[in-house]
Design an enzyme around this catalytic site. Structure first.
Site, PDB file in Angstrom:
ATOM      1  N   ARG A 147       0.851  -1.202   0.000  1.00 44.49           N
ATOM      2  CA  ARG A 147       0.000   0.000   0.000  1.00 44.49           C
ATOM      3  C   ARG A 147       0.873   1.233   0.000  1.00 44.49           C
ATOM      4  NH1 ARG A 147      -5.367  -1.324   3.471  1.00 44.49           N
ATOM      5  NH2 ARG A 147      -6.466  -1.987   1.605  1.00 44.49           N
ATOM      6  N   GLN A 200      -1.150   2.539  -5.777  1.00 38.75           N
ATOM      7  CA  GLN A 200      -2.561   2.748  -5.451  1.00 38.75           C
ATOM      8  C   GLN A 200      -3.484   2.314  -6.584  1.00 38.75           C
ATOM      9  OE1 GLN A 200      -3.376   6.775  -4.252  1.00 38.75           O
ATOM     10  NE2 GLN A 200      -2.839   6.284  -2.140  1.00 38.75           N
ATOM     11  N   ASP A 243      -4.315  -1.339  -6.529  1.00 34.43           N
ATOM     12  CA  ASP A 243      -4.738  -1.880  -5.238  1.00 34.43           C
ATOM     13  C   ASP A 243      -6.165  -2.433  -5.303  1.00 34.43           C
ATOM     14  OD1 ASP A 243      -5.170  -2.514  -2.650  1.00 34.43           O
ATOM     15  OD2 ASP A 243      -4.523  -0.598  -1.821  1.00 34.43           O
ATOM     16  N   SER A 249      -8.293  -2.174  -2.043  1.00 37.49           N
ATOM     17  CA  SER A 249      -8.935  -0.876  -1.802  1.00 37.49           C
ATOM     18  C   SER A 249     -10.156  -0.704  -2.682  1.00 37.49           C
ATOM     19  CB  SER A 249      -7.946   0.268  -2.072  1.00 37.49           C
ATOM     20  OG  SER A 249      -6.996   0.314  -1.054  1.00 37.49           O
ATOM     21  N   TYR A 290      -2.788  -0.462   7.946  1.00 37.26           N
ATOM     22  CA  TYR A 290      -3.613  -1.266   8.841  1.00 37.26           C
ATOM     23  C   TYR A 290      -3.377  -0.803  10.272  1.00 37.26           C
ATOM     24  CZ  TYR A 290      -4.650  -4.539   5.120  1.00 37.26           C
ATOM     25  OH  TYR A 290      -5.098  -5.101   3.972  1.00 37.26           O
TER      26      TYR A 290
END
Lengths: 541, 468
Positions: A146, A151, A154, A157, A252
């Site tokens: 991440r 991005q 991802d 996400s 996280y």
């Protein structure tokens, strides 16, 4: 030692383009497809020939013809193991799937091929071993780091975003009331209250969706950095009275102390008495999801309330969750659906394919001094982190990324946050004394007529005070010029003094006053009008 | 007109003033508010005219002529001056208000308009005249000095001569002390001398007070003088026994006081500190030294950053007004919007030389007012901002106000621009701001400097952004 390996090194790229296979998903209730027709043209630009298993996109609304139209090949479903030359989505150089491969699929893969899918290695250690044994390079989309650069690739996400949104819609469907406030002839309804636990991507999407439906949303997260994001979406951020940061690696949250968890549970119990819907999104990477909504919290919920557990696939955040099912416990509905993105298969497939395309284009980028083309470059931070098996071996996990820096403490310096001008209270006392003196003098010595005017004066001061505080700061300059014009009302005095006519000093002074005061009044009003004429609101764009 | 009719008409006029100024609460209603205030003024003047000329119309041509001349001069002044000269104009108009109060006060002393029935009534009237003239004269000379400072005729630097506090104190003492011989003076001629002396004394006081105040504190001074002109008007109302003057004077006075408070909060200083100068003399230890490396960026790089930015905030300061850069800045806004970014303006309460100065300049350039935000509403958004453009502002974006308790501006509310991803500072040179405080923002790791005249830089940026 170099880790740069050309995939299919035994083939000459000039003679043969790479093939990219899209098998049909095997998992029950999985409606997504890894590649949608919309990205096929771009994959061709990257040098891929796309082979789609017949019916792969059917459930997501992308029929075989829609793939054929953009130049993909449709292959029939293949049952047997890999055979060279047979047209099969599994037999391609690169095979892209949504869900992890099942063991019976592995035999259909070509040795030396690359697979791209979700893998969840912590939950599926045997699968990773089997992939290594099969001799494929397995890239796990769920292990893409991440970081900012990655991005766009991802998948977690983009899927979490959909899941968070869908979770609120599922909750709304199960909840037997309005989400937004209602004022009708039949009565009024307060907005529904939603508690979102865990303000990650899914949690934030849930907050936004809940707010859009008109509900009142609170959110809890152990990471202080989440506060601002929650508030920016119109949610209320809840905190426990303990100072502990839950900022862990890769966005996280880390595990918290016992005291913290107890305080947290107390907060949830208190909240459960107020809210109508709880959405939980707390995941710990590589471990079972923590129980945040225990039986005691569910017991605090009103009948008719709904809990949506987005962590159901990893055991659930609610003690009563049955993964994949909706259960009703003493009037409380607990939704443990594990297929939320699949319930929006057309969109989620498009997002998924977009992420995969971003990964493939990144991998196909020309290295310094080299030519563009798909390769597995283990020197690359993103590819290295996501690649689990290569050359018949399981790769050890890469060094963990740095945790994101904690949010800067804004109140660290010794200066008070809201500076108040110090002498204000002293000034108020002085002002009060002066007023008292003035009032006493007026009360004892002033003539009647003066007292009347004094009353008007004091009341006018208060009215002025109230009215002017309401003025928008943006209009302070026009306010100044209009009050300036009003102060020119002294011209009334000049007028009275000049009216008798003649050439006495008093009359001449009156005329002088009249002149300058009129300039003041006219100038003030005109300039105010000119300024106000310039203030324009932005039109629709 | 019957006395009741006059009273009611004045009441109507006072109500119109209040409702009119209430309209300034929102930009949408401000224009109507201004119109209502004008109507109130017209009613007050018309009614006063009817009363004044009910017995004789001998002075009517002179009065009408004077009003006509004054109105034309006022309108010409208001129409001709550029918007950037607005602070000066407000100061100048303010001085006229003060001067008028002086004239009316003296005139009313010479011809009271009605006979005194008691000794107390006479004394009250004389004290009212005295106060009206004193405040008026102070407002007049103070405003003239403020006007000269704002337009640059006088240096913006505070003139701090030794013993000025003593001199000011003596002048205030004389103002109060001389009231006794004045009220006790039976002859009007001798009294005239006293009141002229008073005009001179308070006039000097106005000059010395405002000379000691620096250019950047002029917003406070202008607000305060605006307030004084209101109180002078209210005093005149007492002198002439006229309620509409009292009401409007009280409103103007309150308005000026409120603006003064707003300005002072914006600088975290007390009114007394501003009015008596002496800035930067407090504070415990030495201010932290600011050391580091200044990084520059060229126009093309800034244009590239703007073309991809999603959230852009522009922080204008007095430098933008001086360079008249608001027009290219407006073009900049449109270009960034065309590239898909959202642009907003962040206005510090003391940016510029008037309260709300920046808002007026941006409005003049055609920037929609809903893009322009106050400090409180936008200050928490900087962490989410991609690019901040600081145009000709310094102290209002200085992090020392937050993190250095020994800084001269410690505790002053500032715009937290350094929390954004990239801050670009338009600046003429690497000097300290008005407060004479070094600015650590310029050395911040996410700050880049763009040196040069703000207007030329903005023009170049517009051209570069067009070609992106």
């Amino acid at each position: 030692m170099t880790h740069c390996v050309m995939v299919g090194a035994s083939y000459d790229p000039a003679v043969r383009t790479l093939t990219l296979g899209v098998p049909r998903e095997r998992a029950p209730r999985e409606k997504r497809v890894a590649i949608v027709p919309g990205v096929v043209a771009k994959l061709k630009e990257l040098g891929f020939e796309v082979v789609v298993e017949s019916g792969a996109g059917e459930a997501a609304g992308y029929g075989d013809d829609s793939y054929r139209d953009v130049g993909a090949t449709i292959a029939s479903a293949s049952d047997g193991p890999y055979r060279e030359g047979a047209a099969s989505a599994y037999g391609c150089d690169v095979v892209v799937k949504v869900m992890p491969f099942e063991h019976d699929e592995l035999a259909k893969l070509r040795e030396g091929a690359t697979t791209i899918s979700l893998l969840y290695p912590a939950r599926n250690p045997e699968l990773v071993k089997a992939l290594a044994a099969r001799g494929v390079t397995a890239i796990a989309l769920d292990k893409i780091p991440r970081i900012t650069r990655a991005q766009k690739m991802d998948v977690l996400s983009s899927m979490a975003n959909l899941a968070g949104y869908r979770a609120v819609l599922e909750a709304a469907a199960a909840f037997q009331g309005f989400f937004g406030a209602q004022v009708t002839a039949a009565g009024t309804e307060r907005p529904a209250r939603i508690l979102v636990i865990g303000a990650g991507v899914a949690g934030l999407a849930a907050i936004a969706a809940g707010r859009a439906l008109g509900a009142e949303v609170r959110a809890f997260d152990v990471r202080a950095a989440a506060k601002e994001q929650v508030e920016s979406l119109g949610g209320k951020f809840l905190t426990v009275e303990l100072d502990e940061s839950g900022e862990g690696a890769g966005g996280y949250a880390k595990s918290m102390s016992k005291e913290f968890i107890e305080a947290e549970m107390a907060l949830f119990r208190a909240q459960a008495k107020e809210v109508d819907v709880i959405v939980t999104t707390a995941l710990v990477p590589g471990a079972k999801a923590p129980i945040l909504v225990g039986d005691d919290v569910v017991a605090c919920l009103k009948p008719g309330s709904v809990v949506v557990d987005l962590a159901a696939e990893q055991g659930g955040n609610c003690s009563l969750t049955k993964p994949g099912e909706a259960v009703v416990h003493e009037g409380v509905t607990i939704l443990g659906y594990t297929d939320l993105p699949s319930r929006m298969a057309a969109t989620s497939s498009r997002f998924f394919a977009g992420n995969v395309l971003a990964l493939l284009s990144d991998m196909a980028r020309a290295p310094a001094g080299g030519e563009a083309g798909f390769r597995v470059d283990l020197e690359d931070e993103v590819v290295r982190a996501a690649t689990l098996t290569h050359g018949g071996q399981e790769l050890p996990p890469p060094p963990p990324p740095e945790p994101s820096p904690p949010a800067p403490k804004k109140d660290a310096p010794t200066i008070a946050k809201k500076p108040e001008p110090k002498p204000e209270s002293a000034g108020a006392i002085v002002f009060g004394i002066l007023m008292a003196v003035a009032f006493t003098l007026v009360a004892f010595y002033a003539p009647d007529a003066f007292v009347q005017r004094f009353t008007v004066f004091i009341l006018a001061c208060f009215v002025g005070w109230q009215v002017v505080w309401a003025v928008a700061p943006a209009l302070h300059t026009p306010l100044m010029s209009v009050t300036n014009a009003v102060s020119g009302i002294v011209l009334v005095g000049g007028l009275l003094q000049a009216a008798p006519g003649g050439s006495s000093l008093a009359v001449i002074l009156g005329l002088c006053a009249l002149l300058v005061a009129t300039i003041n009044v006219a100038g003030g009003f005109f300039v105010t009008d000119r300024m106000l004429g310039m203030f324009k609101k932005g039109g629709p764009r | 007109m019957s006395p009741q009719a006059v009273t009611v008409a004045y009441l109507a006029s006072a109500v119109l003033f209040i409702v009119g100024i209430k309209g300034f609460a929102k930009p949408d209603t401000a224009k109507t508010g201004n119109a209502l205030t004008i109507l109130g003024m017209l009613i007050a003047v018309a009614v006063t005219g009817l009363v004044a000329f009910s017995a004789t119309t001998e002075g009517l041509p002179f009065v009408a002529g004077t009003i006509a001349i004054g109105a034309v001069i006022g309108a010409l002044l208001a129409r001709s001056l550029p918007m950037t000269a607005m602070p000066e104009l407000v100061g100048l108009l303010n001085s006229f208000g003060g001067l008028a109060a002086v004239f009316v006060g003296i005139s009313s002393y010479l011809a009271p308009g009605h006979a005194y029935t008691t000794e107390a009534e006479r004394n009250v009237h004389l004290v009212e005249c005295w106060l009206g003239v004193a405040i008026g004269s102070l407002t007049f000379t103070g405003s003239v000095v403020a006007w000269a400072k704002l337009r640059g005729t006088l240096s913006g630097k505070p003139l701090l001569f030794p013993g000025r506090h003593l001199l000011n104190l003596a002048l205030v003492g004389a103002t109060i002390g001389l009231a006794w011989p004045f009220v006790g003076e039976a002859s009007t001629d001798a009294g005239l001398t006293w009141i002229l002396a008073l005009t001179a004394i308070t006039g000097v006081l106005g000059i010395t007070l405002v000379l000691a105040i620096g250019g950047a504190d002029m917003p406070v001074v202008i607000s305060l003088l605006n307030s004084y002109s209101g109180w002078a008007g209210a005093m005149t109302g007492f002198v002439l026994q006229n309620d509409v003057l009292i009401v409007s004077g009280a409103i103007v006075g309150s308005s000026g006081i409120i603006l003064t408070i707003v300005m002072c909060r914006g600088m975290n200083r007390s009114v007394l500190n501003v009015v008596f100068g002496g800035f930067g003399t407090e504070g415990g230890g030495p201010a932290r030294k600011v050391e580091g490396e200044v990084r520059e960026l060229d126009v093309a790089a800034v244009a590239a950053a703007l073309s991809t930015a999603k959230e852009v905030v522009i922080v204008p300061g007095y430098g933008m007004a001086v360079a008249r850069a608001q027009h290219p800045v407006k073009e900049l806004v449109e270009l960034v919007q065309a590239h898909g970014g959202r642009v907003r303006f962040a206005i510090h309460p003391v940016a510029g030389r008037l309260p709300g100065h920046m808002n007026v300049l941006l409005a003049e350039a055609g920037v929609p007012y809903d893009l322009v935000h106050e400090m409180e509403t936008i200050n928490t958004d900087f962490p989410k901002t991609d690019v901040v453009l600081v145009i000709g502002a310094n102290d209002i974006v200085n992090p020392a106000a937050v993190d250095d308790p020994n800084s001269a501006i410690a505790g002053m509310p500032v715009l937290h621009v350094w929390e954004s991803a990239l801050t670009v500072v338009f600046k003429r040179s690497l000097g300290a701001g008005y407060a004479g405080v070094d600015n650590a923002l310029f050395l911040h790791e996410r700050t880049r400097m763009l040196f040069g005249d703000a207007k030329k830089t903005a023009d170049a940026l517009v051209a570069a952004l067009r070609n992106v």
